[in-house]
Motif scaffolding. Structure first.
Motif, mmCIF file in Angstrom:
data_model
loop_
_atom_site.group_PDB
_atom_site.id
_atom_site.type_symbol
_atom_site.label_atom_id
_atom_site.label_comp_id
_atom_site.label_asym_id
_atom_site.label_seq_id
_atom_site.Cartn_x
_atom_site.Cartn_y
_atom_site.Cartn_z
ATOM 1 N N GLN A 143 33.648 37.697 42.366
ATOM 2 C CA GLN A 143 33.608 39.096 41.958
ATOM 3 C C GLN A 143 32.762 39.249 40.698
ATOM 4 N N GLY A 144 31.926 40.272 40.686
ATOM 5 C CA GLY A 144 31.069 40.512 39.533
ATOM 6 C C GLY A 144 29.783 39.721 39.539
ATOM 7 N N TYR A 145 29.503 38.978 40.637
ATOM 8 C CA TYR A 145 28.251 38.219 40.717
ATOM 9 C C TYR A 145 27.074 39.196 40.589
ATOM 10 N N PRO A 146 26.016 38.867 39.829
ATOM 11 C CA PRO A 146 25.751 37.585 39.161
ATOM 12 C C PRO A 146 26.205 37.513 37.701
ATOM 13 N N GLU A 147 26.734 38.624 37.143
ATOM 14 C CA GLU A 147 27.092 38.625 35.724
ATOM 15 C C GLU A 147 28.281 37.720 35.418
ATOM 16 N N SER A 148 29.129 37.461 36.402
ATOM 17 C CA SER A 148 30.361 36.710 36.154
ATOM 18 C C SER A 148 30.188 35.205 36.244
ATOM 19 N N VAL A 149 28.964 34.739 36.536
ATOM 20 C CA VAL A 149 28.720 33.299 36.677
ATOM 21 C C VAL A 149 27.515 32.901 35.829
ATOM 22 N N SER A 150 27.313 31.608 35.693
ATOM 23 C CA SER A 150 26.173 31.097 34.929
ATOM 24 C C SER A 150 24.873 31.342 35.687
ATOM 25 N N GLY A 151 23.765 31.303 34.967
ATOM 26 C CA GLY A 151 22.474 31.588 35.569
ATOM 27 C C GLY A 151 22.045 30.586 36.624
ATOM 28 N N ASP A 152 22.601 29.376 36.599
ATOM 29 C CA ASP A 152 22.208 28.352 37.567
ATOM 30 C C ASP A 152 23.096 28.347 38.808
ATOM 31 N N TYR A 153 24.008 29.322 38.923
ATOM 32 C CA TYR A 153 25.016 29.304 39.990
ATOM 33 C C TYR A 153 24.393 29.325 41.383
ATOM 34 N N LEU A 154 23.503 30.272 41.635
ATOM 35 C CA LEU A 154 22.973 30.448 42.987
ATOM 36 C C LEU A 154 22.160 29.239 43.439
ATOM 37 N N GLN A 155 21.314 28.712 42.545
ATOM 38 C CA GLN A 155 20.505 27.549 42.921
ATOM 39 C C GLN A 155 21.387 26.339 43.209
ATOM 40 N N TYR A 156 22.407 26.145 42.364
ATOM 41 C CA TYR A 156 23.311 25.016 42.599
ATOM 42 C C TYR A 156 24.048 25.179 43.920
ATOM 43 N N GLN A 157 24.563 26.378 44.171
ATOM 44 C CA GLN A 157 25.330 26.592 45.395
ATOM 45 C C GLN A 157 24.462 26.439 46.640
ATOM 46 N N PHE A 158 23.190 26.807 46.570
ATOM 47 C CA PHE A 158 22.298 26.631 47.719
ATOM 48 C C PHE A 158 22.188 25.153 48.075
ATOM 49 N N TRP A 159 21.865 24.326 47.083
ATOM 50 C CA TRP A 159 21.719 22.901 47.361
ATOM 51 C C TRP A 159 23.056 22.252 47.689
ATOM 52 N N ASP A 160 24.127 22.749 47.101
ATOM 53 C CA ASP A 160 25.449 22.219 47.422
ATOM 54 C C ASP A 160 25.807 22.527 48.879
ATOM 55 N N THR A 161 25.385 23.682 49.369
ATOM 56 C CA THR A 161 25.617 24.035 50.768
ATOM 57 C C THR A 161 24.828 23.121 51.701
ATOM 58 N N VAL A 162 23.579 22.842 51.345
ATOM 59 C CA VAL A 162 22.751 21.941 52.170
ATOM 60 C C VAL A 162 23.373 20.557 52.233
#
Length: 422
Positions: free
Chosen positions: A55-74
């Motif tokens: 909730q509140g993405y992207p302000e509620s998470v760190s700036g590297d969240y999306l890139q990390y989660q993409f590679w973590d999903t792969v």
């Protein structure tokens, strides 16, 4: 020209949507700002965002969240496929499909494997639990490499029936380490990603993402299983393909993390650059240089928060140590190790300074320098920090580092001493 009415108020839902409240004809109307993206939940992507992102993405998470989660999903997807191949091999190894195999023998093998795993979890958490916060990136990557090794052993195990139980137990031991290291470092990274004390929400959405990925892996596995059954060459070939993708994605994932808290590696990188040209690296710059593989130290090891007797051995040595500098820590080089004894009243700033001195000593303490005298080297470290640390500490704050807390690996020993010992 149409009367648009008087603007009464504007409200936003994070960065997702904006609404205006208008007074018109004696009533209040709400209008959505057309320049914004589609309303939350009113489109497919809006629904996916609300289901799988905090909730509140992207302000509620760190700036590297999306890139990390993409590679973590792969990496999770490729690991799921590799796990399917390993599970099939394990089942074949315990006798599934073999009429000569007994239930008792398969049960004993499985129990031995589980028992070894349980003991492995306890021992690893005891030996390395305190390192998983300060070196989260290294242990995260190590855990995934070890997981691939364990699965490869499971695939090879059926080809060595006489050694199957030993291989299965060893694989189970490795996976136990993976479970502890992977889970603990995931928690450490969640703390880093949370910007609104929303660790539970981030962890829950991470679980949803992983479940969706595993479901996709399950569907692909249903296609793979008929192809690889009784085809060892194809099984191993696909395993190496998925493993290569898994390791690459994991490397990219940990490399994408930009932590603003200081551990020994990041502090060492920033300090060396500051002493070289006076510039303090930003968290982004230092994280790019931070090693993500476990390595053998080429410098003297550092132990922080040790007992007094590990630094000084006599009242005279203690008196001389306290005369060097009125600082809330004592520092020395003993038995090939830089050791720091911390006062009970020391603050985070004192911990950072003490670690800076220890890092400097660790890098300059070559055998030739040690012959000049350890006490002289320690005295030089105090003089250096007296002149450089204040500017370095202010530079860390200005560069965006969080100096109110650290991930430095301090032990729990704390000392109280008198201001003067005569």
């Amino acid at each position: 020209m149409e009367d648009c009415g008087a603007l009464l108020a504007t409200e936003r839902y994070g960065s997702g949507e904006s609404w205006h409240y208008i007074a018109k004809d004696g009533a209040m109307e709400s209008r959505r700002d057309g320049r914004e993206d589609e309303s939350r939940g009113n489109s497919f992507w809006g629904l996916m965002k609300s289901v799988f992102l905090p909730q509140g993405y992207p302000e509620s998470v760190s700036g590297d969240y999306l890139q990390y989660q993409f590679w973590d999903t792969v990496q999770a997807f490729s690991s799921s496929l590799s796990g399917t191949l390993a599970t099939q091999a394990s089942l074949r190894g315990v006798g599934v499909g073999n009429q000569e195999a007994t239930v008792a023998a398969a049960t004993v093998t499985w129990l031995l494997r589980d028992g070894t795993s349980m003991l492995g979890r306890i021992v690893f958490a005891w030996l390395k639990g305190n390192k998983l916060d300060s070196e989260a990136k290294k242990w995260r990557l190590f855990a995934d490499i070890l997981n691939d090794v364990a699965m490869f052993m499971e695939i090879l195990a059926p080809f060595f029936p006489a050694w199957f139980t030993l291989i299965a137990c060893t694989s189970g031991l490795f996976k136990a380490v993976v479970g502890v290291a992977g889970g603990a470092t995931r928690a450490a990274l969640t703390v880093h990603q949370a910007r609104r004390d929303n660790m539970a929400d981030i962890s829950a959405k991470d679980g949803s993402q992983e479940t969706l990925v595993n479901l996709a892996g399950l569907l692909v596995s249903l296609i793979l299983i008929p192809l690889v059954t009784d085809n060892p060459a194809l099984t191993i070939s696909l395993f190496f393909l998925f493993t290569a993708l898994h390791l690459f994605a994991n490397y990219k994932a940990v490399r994408s993390v930009v932590m603003e808290t200081l551990n020994e590696e990041r502090l060492s990188i920033a300090l060396r650059r500051f002493l070289h040209d006076g510039r303090v690296l930003t968290p982004m710059e230092a994280n790019r240089q931070e090693p993500v593989f476990l390595e053998f130290r080429k410098t003297l090891p550092i132990k922080l928060g040790v007992r007094l007797q590990e630094v000084v051995q006599s009242p005279e040595e203690l008196r001389l140590a306290l005369m060097r500098k009125d600082a809330p820590f004592l520092l020395g080089i003993t038995n090939g190790c830089v050791r720091v004894c911390l006062a009970a009243h020391a603050h985070t700033r004192d911990e950072i300074r003490a670690t800076c001195q220890a890092i400097w000593l660790s890098h300059v303490s070559s055998p030739s320098r040690q012959r000049e005298g350890l006490s002289q080297m320690v005295h030089e470290s105090y003089k250096l920090m007296d002149t450089a640390f204040d500017a370095f500490h202010k530079g860390l704050q200005a560069a965006g580092w969080d100096v109110t807390r650290t991930l430095l690996d301090w032990d729990e020993w704390r000392l109280e001493w008198k201001p003067k010992i005569r």
